[in-house]
Design a protein around this motif. Structure first.
Motif, PDB file in Angstrom:
ATOM      1  N   ASP A 289       1.246  -1.348  -0.065  1.00 14.00           N
ATOM      2  CA  ASP A 289      -0.229  -0.101   0.167  1.00 14.00           C
ATOM      3  C   ASP A 289       1.145   1.060   0.245  1.00 14.00           C
ATOM      4  O   ASP A 289       1.432   1.706   1.002  1.00 14.00           O
ATOM      5  N   ARG A 290       0.823   2.225  -1.064  1.00 13.20           N
ATOM      6  CA  ARG A 290       1.652   3.388  -1.181  1.00 13.20           C
ATOM      7  C   ARG A 290       1.240   4.449  -0.218  1.00 13.20           C
ATOM      8  O   ARG A 290       2.028   5.293   0.074  1.00 13.20           O
ATOM      9  N   TRP A 291       0.051   4.517  -0.079  1.00 15.24           N
ATOM     10  CA  TRP A 291      -0.060   5.588   0.291  1.00 15.24           C
ATOM     11  C   TRP A 291      -0.539   5.886   1.339  1.00 15.24           C
ATOM     12  O   TRP A 291      -0.043   6.775   2.506  1.00 15.24           O
ATOM     13  N   GLY A 292      -0.755   3.976   1.924  1.00 17.34           N
ATOM     14  CA  GLY A 292      -0.676   4.133   3.475  1.00 17.34           C
ATOM     15  C   GLY A 292       0.833   4.516   4.172  1.00 17.34           C
ATOM     16  O   GLY A 292       1.394   5.461   5.348  1.00 17.34           O
ATOM     17  N   THR A 293       2.155   3.596   3.010  1.00 17.25           N
ATOM     18  CA  THR A 293       3.015   3.020   4.349  1.00 17.25           C
ATOM     19  C   THR A 293       3.605   5.701   3.353  1.00 17.25           C
ATOM     20  O   THR A 293       4.206   5.701   4.335  1.00 17.25           O
ATOM     21  N   ALA A 294       3.223   5.677   2.761  1.00 17.76           N
ATOM     22  CA  ALA A 294       3.511   7.647   2.649  1.00 17.76           C
ATOM     23  C   ALA A 294       2.848   8.244   3.764  1.00 17.76           C
ATOM     24  O   ALA A 294       3.469   9.223   4.315  1.00 17.76           O
ATOM     25  N   LEU A 295       1.844   8.007   3.855  1.00 15.92           N
ATOM     26  CA  LEU A 295       1.255   8.200   5.059  1.00 15.92           C
ATOM     27  C   LEU A 295       2.438   8.507   6.846  1.00 15.92           C
ATOM     28  O   LEU A 295       1.954   9.626   7.578  1.00 15.92           O
ATOM     29  N   THR A 296       1.925   7.028   7.004  1.00 19.01           N
ATOM     30  CA  THR A 296       3.321   6.467   8.091  1.00 19.01           C
ATOM     31  C   THR A 296       4.946   7.599   7.251  1.00 19.01           C
ATOM     32  O   THR A 296       5.197   8.043   9.252  1.00 19.01           O
TER      33      THR A 296
END
Length: 963
Positions: free
Chosen positions: A780-787
């Motif tokens: 998951d790119r989006w979740g990784t970016a948020l974290t």
């Protein structure tokens, strides 16, 4: 003789010399009489209200009147009538009377769509004001004066709004913005200047600032009056939200076949367009006008915009279609009938823009098109226009270029070329081919449609069918029924040749907005691949990139046939169910390694999803609508555009009356979240929040397992500052031991913020790393970016700027790959914060790019964060005035209820405190420090922990803690 009461009371002769009126009592007496010239004012009222020192006797009043009569003479007699006095002068001799007449005429000119005359009249009217109305009566305590003053000042304000409206219609939006900001500051609850300011900012490219103005007004109305914005202002806000964030002119459609027999026409048209600003291609339907216009566009220099007018049903839709083709909202940003028309917006957009505008198929909206082109060419000197129509526009400056059917040899070449494309090796008798071409009057579109039939028919069979169907009507159309020469007739002829199964598939295909894959079309249309292929062979469908598409003119005809032949709701229900299945499948991919593919599928289906949602709200089909919203929600949040479905979500909630259907609790909660992102979001949220919370608890509490885990993250973010954060936090953190791996990753992410709120940064950072690894493992790119963004903020807070920048770069690579522009803007601001102390030039570049992305996506929070960053740089450079301006603009844009705005709000307030300290204003500094600390205190979290989480530099941390 001229009288002035808009300011001090004065009288001037016609030559401009001023008459000496005497003391305050005499001026006040004259002002009372002039407030309503020709009307009797009771003597006792004059005696009581004309003397600032107190009521005067009847004898004293008679003395003052006598002296006034001596000064004014017979040109302005003061007469005794009954129990009072009146002054007999023309209404227009008093500046207030002239003002009212000019203001009334200016408003009438505005209503008559003459903004230039309106602006001139209103400027003249407002120029009569030299100060407050009836200034000599300001201290008299006169009820008469007070009522007259209130009326005149209200008229002045309305005239000022009318004048600003006229200026906006004339394209003077940039110069109007400062005046409108000052006006809305003085009258924050008056909606018309708010709407004008929103329109001016939008026209100036400041969409996010326009949205922020609405939000500020909404809060003022709620706090001061306890009401929501009017439906007109809310509609204006919704139209602004739905604008295309990246305006771009529509290009002509790509052509799949070579042009045959038109080389000389293309060259002639190119030369004509170089010396003429308006060219009209005329000729019968199907003769090839559109194709020739497309070829001319390919040969033209500079920007080209292609507008297809065939789908339009009303004259009023013409300017809106042009706006849409230019990448702007199809509806103008307006307030009822007083707003700027789409034509006026077009003048503003095109006034200095070199452009070749191609308007295709004008014949059915001829009058409206002619009027609009006349206006645009007069106001836009760099504009050139090419139109196609079966008849001339009939306006001055129009150069006609008749497009005639192909000559016989070219027609034979075209027919043969298209026939051998569908049936290689075809050896038709030349005489038969010529007879076919002649029967079709050598019309290119008719030739192509006929040639496509040779896949299943022999040329002789086709010739016999043409003779039976058209007979002398086609060949005799030059002197008989001209309808057989229209495009609709050609489509109808081809349609009538279809067998019924193909007709049924074609009319059902009309429900697709953006085309469809073969499996989708087969399912919704209730047909098979062979039927679709046959429709494509017959040019009723086009194929490209594995998708079928129907030309808009054919689609419009097919849609009419659908409504006439069968229950269209059944087909639209099948359409909605197909895209629900597609959205569910793609949504599952958003939480794994196929995220890019899932997002691409939902993006490609966006227009059809919106069409399906619109139908569910109109049908009504709330269950299907809720399911569609839930399946699309995750992708809408990744793309930063949840507000585009807010209207449909709110309509579904109204249909349901706040109660979810059985088995759709989670979908109901997501519908509430999406409705809350729209213009009426705050009241919708508070009306349905408790029921949505119960619905989510029913699905996810205990060992529950929902279908849409993305709702958990969105629920926490929404509740953080405007709901029940502890209940939301507990619901999500409980998923740490759940069975859904994505929900577990979200639980770790949320748990980290809880630890930071308890001043335990080590545990918080550990939870963030755990969440990052979980999101990475899922792909998951989006979740990784948020974290990664949160981990970078912690690294920056402890002084490790190198690590913070590296982590932010990783996050940026992920969001840019996703096309998540709003998140990219946030990350750019974060990287700018990490670089500000060591590389201010790089930080400025990041803040500036973030501001550009925020404006393109209409994100007030993103623009505010960028403005705050630029304010920090200005403060570091000693530019306190510039810093203060940036901080205040940031605060104006922010929504204090949104958790992701907390950091920007705290920093901007801290920056204002630093500015005040530099200026030696300790009291103001303390006030801003206190406000910053209050803004940082989210329920359940200490200020210092939240600030550390957001990556505030140590000097700012110390500043917020304050002196």
């Amino acid at each position: 003789m001229r009288f002035t009461i808009l300011g001090e009371t004065r009288v001037r002769r016609d030559d401009g010399t001023e008459l000496p009126l005497g003391g305050p009592a005499r001026r006040a007496l004259l002002a009372l009489l002039l407030a309503r010239p020709g009307e009797t004012v009771p003597a006792d009222r004059l005696a009581e209200e004309s003397n600032p020192a107190g009521p005067q006797s009847a004898h004293a009043l008679q003395s003052q009147v006598s002296r006034l009569r001596t000064v004014l003479g017979p040109s302005a007699p003061i007469e005794r009538t009954g129990a009072g006095y009146r002054i007999v002068v023309p209404y227009d001799a008093v500046d207030a009377g002239r003002f009212e007449r000019l203001a009334r005429d200016g408003r009438a000119a505005l209503g008559a769509d003459d903004p230039a005359r309106a602006a001139a009249l209103l400027h003249e009217a407002l120029g009569l004001w030299q100060g407050p109305a009836l200034a000599d009566l300001a201290d008299s305590g006169s009820d008469t004066a007070r009522a007259a003053t209130v009326r005149l000042e209200e008229l002045r304000l309305a005239a000022l709004e009318d004048r600003l409206e006229a200026d906006l219609r004339l394209g003077e939006h940039r110069s109007a913005i400062p005046e409108l900001r000052e006006l809305t500051g003085r009258h924050p609850l008056r909606e018309r200047p708010v709407a004008l300011l929103m329109r001016a900012l939008s026209a100036d490219g400041a969409q996010a600032a326009a949205l922020a103005v609405y939000e500020t007004t909404r809060r003022h109305l709620a706090d001061e009056l306890g009401v929501d914005p009017s439906p007109e202002l809310s509609a204006l806000h919704q139209e602004l939200l739905c604008q295309d964030p990246v305006p771009a002119a529509a290009r002509p459609p790509a052509q799949l076949t070579a042009l045959v027999g038109r080389d000389s026409e293309v060259a002639d048209l190119d030369a004509l367009l170089r010396r003429s600003r308006l060219v009209t291609l005329t000729g019968p339907g199907g003769v090839g006008k559109t194709r020739l216009a497309v070829e001319a566009a390919g040969a033209a220099d500079g920007e080209v915009c292609f507008v297809q007018l065939a789908p339009l049903r009303e004259d009023t839709a013409v300017p809106q279609a042009l706006l849409g083709a230019l990448g702007l909202s199809g509806n103008s940003l307006h307030l009822g009938a007083d707003g700027p028309s789409p034509a006026e917006r077009l003048v503003t957009v095109l006034s200095d823009r070199p452009l070749l505008l191609i308007l295709d198929n004008c014949e059915h909206v001829l009058d409206a098109t002619a009027a609009l082109i006349t206006r645009l060419l007069a106001a836009c000197p760099h504009l050139r226009v090419l139109t196609t129509s079966r008849e001339p526009l009939g306006i001055i400056g129009e150069h006609l270029y008749p497009v005639r059917p192909l000559d016989t040899d070219a027609a034979v070449r075209l027919f043969t070329d298209r026939a051998t494309a569908v049936r290689p090796g075809l050896a038709a008798d030349p005489a038969t081919v010529r007879r076919l071409c002649a029967a079709l009057d050598n019309l290119p579109l008719a030739l192509e449609l006929a040639a496509s039939r040779l896949r299943t028919l022999d040329p002789d069979d086709l010739a016999r069918r043409l003779d039976d169907r058209l007979g002398m009507a086609a060949r005799g159309a030059r002197t008989g029924d001209g309808r057989h020469r229209t495009l609709r007739s050609v489509i109808a002829w081809s349609w009538e040749l279809l067998p019924e199964p193909e007709r049924r598939a074609a009319r059902r295909f009309a429900v697709f907005v953006s085309g469809a894959t073969a499996p989708a079309a087969a399912r919704v249309c209730g047909t098979d691949p062979d039927t679709l292929e046959s429709l494509a062979d017959k040019s009723l469908l086009e194929t490209a990139d594995g998708r079928y598409r129907m030309l808009e003119t054919v689609r419009a005809y097919a849609g009419e046939q659908l409504d006439a032949a069968e229950r269209s709701d059944d087909v639209r229900r099948a359409h909605a169910e197909h895209f629900l299945d597609l959205a569910r499948t793609a949504d599952a991919r958003l939480r794994g390694s196929a995220q890019l593919d899932g997002l691409a599928r939902l993006t490609a289906a966006h227009d059809d999803l919106l069409a399906a949602l619109r139908w569910t709200a109109d049908a009504p089909e709330p269950g299907t609508g809720l399911a569609l919203l839930a399946a699309a929600a995750h992708s809408l949040w990744i793309r930063g555009i949840p507000a585009c479905v807010a209207t449909y979500a709110a309509r579904l909630l109204d249909i349901l009356d706040g109660e979810p259907p059985a088995g759709l609790d989670e979908e109901f909660a997501i519908c509430v979240l999406l409705a809350a992102s729209g213009p009426a979001g705050h009241p919708v949220w508070h009306r349905h929040r408790a029921r949505a919370a119960s619905a989510l608890d029913a699905v996810w509490s205990g060992t529950g397992q929902g279908r849409h885990p993305a709702a958990l993250l969105l629920w926490v973010l929404r509740n953080a500052t405007d709901g029940d954060p502890h209940r939301a936090y507990a619901l999500v953190s409980a998923q740490s031991d759940g069975s859904d791996p994505w929900a577990r990753a979200v639980a770790q992410y949320v748990t980290a913020f809880g630890a930071l709120g308890e001043d335990d940064p080590a545990r918080g950072e550990h939870a963030l790393h755990t969440a990052a690894e979980a999101f990475r493992a899922l792909g998951d790119r989006w979740g990784t970016a948020l974290t990664l963004d949160a981990v970078a903020a912690l690294a920056g807070a402890r002084g490790d700027r190198t690590e913070a920048v590296a982590l932010t770069d990783q996050a940026l690579a992920l969001t840019e790959g996703l096309g998540a522009l709003a998140d990219t803007a946030d990350l750019l601001v974060g990287r700018g914060d990490h670089l500000a102390d060591t590389d201010p030039a790089a930080a400025r570049a990041d803040y500036t790019r973030a501001a550009e992305l925020a404006r393109r996506t209409g994100s007030p929070a993103g623009l505010a964060a960028a403005q705050r960053g630029l304010g920090d740089l200005a403060l570091s450079a000693g530019e306190t005035a510039e810093a203060e301006r940036r901080y205040r603009e940031a605060l104006d844009l922010l929504d204090a209820r949104w958790v992701r705005s907390i950091g920007s709000r705290v920093r901007a307030l801290a920056g204002l405190a630093r500015v005040a300290e530099i200026r030696g204003d300790r009291d103001t500094a303390r006030l801003h420090y206190r406000r910053a600390a209050e803004a940082a205190t989210v329920p359940g979290a200490s200020a210092s922990a939240v600030l550390a989480m957001l990556g505030l530099p140590e000097p700012v941390l110390q500043a917020v803690q304050g002196p």
